[in-house]
Write an enzyme that holds these catalytic residues in place. Structure first.
Site, PDB file in Angstrom:
ATOM      1  N   ASP A   1       1.060  -0.965  -0.078  1.00 53.70           N
ATOM      2  CA  ASP A   1      -0.106   0.044  -0.053  1.00 53.70           C
ATOM      3  C   ASP A   1       0.945   1.391   0.679  1.00 53.70           C
ATOM      4  O   ASP A   1       1.877   1.133  -0.634  1.00 53.70           O
ATOM      5  CB  ASP A   1      -0.981  -0.282   1.088  1.00 53.70           C
ATOM      6  CG  ASP A   1      -1.937   1.036   0.997  1.00 53.70           C
ATOM      7  OD1 ASP A   1      -3.131   0.746   0.586  1.00 53.70           O
ATOM      8  OD2 ASP A   1      -1.497   2.133   2.002  1.00 53.70           O
TER       9      ASP A   1
ATOM     10  N   HIS B   1      -7.226  -7.002  -0.257  1.00 53.90           N
ATOM     11  CA  HIS B   1      -5.790  -5.849   0.003  1.00 53.90           C
ATOM     12  C   HIS B   1      -4.851  -5.979   0.916  1.00 53.90           C
ATOM     13  O   HIS B   1      -3.731  -6.125   0.357  1.00 53.90           O
ATOM     14  CB  HIS B   1      -6.550  -4.164   0.032  1.00 53.90           C
ATOM     15  CG  HIS B   1      -5.731  -3.148   0.276  1.00 53.90           C
ATOM     16  ND1 HIS B   1      -5.080  -2.604  -0.927  1.00 53.90           N
ATOM     17  CD2 HIS B   1      -5.516  -2.634   1.491  1.00 53.90           C
ATOM     18  CE1 HIS B   1      -4.267  -1.637  -0.533  1.00 53.90           C
ATOM     19  NE2 HIS B   1      -4.584  -1.604   0.676  1.00 53.90           N
TER      20      HIS B   1
ATOM     21  N   HIS C   1     -11.205   7.176  -0.941  1.00 53.75           N
ATOM     22  CA  HIS C   1     -10.201   7.999   0.281  1.00 53.75           C
ATOM     23  C   HIS C   1      -9.641   8.812   0.199  1.00 53.75           C
ATOM     24  O   HIS C   1      -9.207   9.790   0.291  1.00 53.75           O
ATOM     25  CB  HIS C   1      -9.884   6.963   0.880  1.00 53.75           C
ATOM     26  CG  HIS C   1      -9.208   6.038   0.408  1.00 53.75           C
ATOM     27  ND1 HIS C   1      -9.318   5.175  -0.166  1.00 53.75           N
ATOM     28  CD2 HIS C   1      -7.860   5.568   1.345  1.00 53.75           C
ATOM     29  CE1 HIS C   1      -8.600   4.492  -1.094  1.00 53.75           C
ATOM     30  NE2 HIS C   1      -7.621   4.851  -0.161  1.00 53.75           N
TER      31      HIS C   1
END
Length: 295
Positions: free
Chosen positions: A108, A274, A153
């Protein structure tokens, strides 16, 4: 406080410039740096790091602004949370530990830091593994309604008006747990003690603000750096891993995208959403050990 990492990982606070980086080190062998994502800490690697430490010296850190690392101001241009600045932190941490050259894996946001690190510090990075991302530059330049709804987001946190801090600050635990529920293939696979730590760290108003600065930088100064470096490719071998049940794998031809930014790309989908290192720790460790062993 109980955390799911063996006692063999020693904790250090490494000073890099004016910022202190929370760091854990374990194992022995060629050095490997592991970087986490949003809204988490180094503990995302708790199921992977012990296996890697059987063959490598494993360094886990909290990125600036996250976990128990310092949370400095971002500055008027958000440069304090540019991936260039965050990558420099991590290179300096490794130098302080005695490692001039190392492999790095980032999930990420940590993957975005690692990508910039490989571009800015090619002599330091032996190999780069990126987990469940495509390059920030590509994501923004190909954004559409599907992306905006799936990654809303990115735009909320980048709003430079104090609104995201106020909204998230009203319910930080809800924000952390709801993100984990939404983005994981099975949130029940995440270690409860680790999730509790994410909540503890993210409940700090300074951490909320810093994470917003991270996303603001991504939509501004990071893109400027990416545009300026568009002809500059990653020369280190690159391994891309992504969740077979996640947004990235459903949206992009991940390997094809990364081949537009790096010379030597391989990788595969793993059985997860994820949170690849936490949902598929054994598969992640196996893939990383094979990759790092080939460098």
């Amino acid at each position: 406080m109980s955390v799911p990492l063996p006692d063999s990982f020693r904790r250090e606070t490494v000073q890099v410039g004016d910022v202190r980086i929370n760091t854990l080190v374990g194992g022995d062998g060629p050095p490997v740096l592991l970087l986490h994502g949003y809204p988490q800490t180094h503990l995302i690697w708790h199921g992977v790091a012990p296996a890697l430490a059987e063959q490598h010296t494993v360094v886990l850190t909290d990125l600036r602004g996250y976990g128990d690392s310092d949370k400095p101001a971002g500055g008027p241009g958000h440069e304090g949370y540019s991936k260039r600045t965050m990558a420099r932190d991590q290179v300096l941490v490794m130098r302080e530990l005695g490692f001039e050259r190392f492999a790095v894996a980032g999930h990420d946001r940590g993957g975005r830091v690692a990508h910039r690190m490989a571009l800015d510090h090619p002599d330091a990075v032996r190999g780069l593994a990126v987990l469940d991302i495509v390059p920030t530059h590509y994501a923004f330049r190909h954004a559409d309604m599907h992306f905006a709804l799936g990654y809303y987001h990115w735009f909320l946190l980048a709003a430079d008006d104090g609104v995201p801090e106020r909204l998230i600050g009203g319910a930080p635990e809800f924000c952390v747990r709801s993100r984990i529920d939404a983005w994981s293939g099975d949130a029940g696979l995440l270690e409860p003690a680790a999730v509790d730590e994410y909540v503890r760290c993210f409940s700090d108003p300074a951490a909320i603000h810093a994470s917003c600065e991270d996303y603001r930088a991504a939509a501004s100064v990071d893109l400027e750096h990416d545009e300026a470096d568009r002809a500059n490719r990653v020369i280190a071998p690159l391994l891309a891993l992504w969740g077979a049940e996640g947004f990235v794998g459903a949206t992009y031809d991940v390997l094809s995208v990364w081949r537009g930014y790096a010379d030597n790309v391989g990788g595969a989908a793993l059985p997860s959403g994820h949170y690849v290192p936490e949902e598929a720790p054994q598969e992640t460790a196996d893939a990383l050990l094979t990759f790092f062993g080939s460098l």
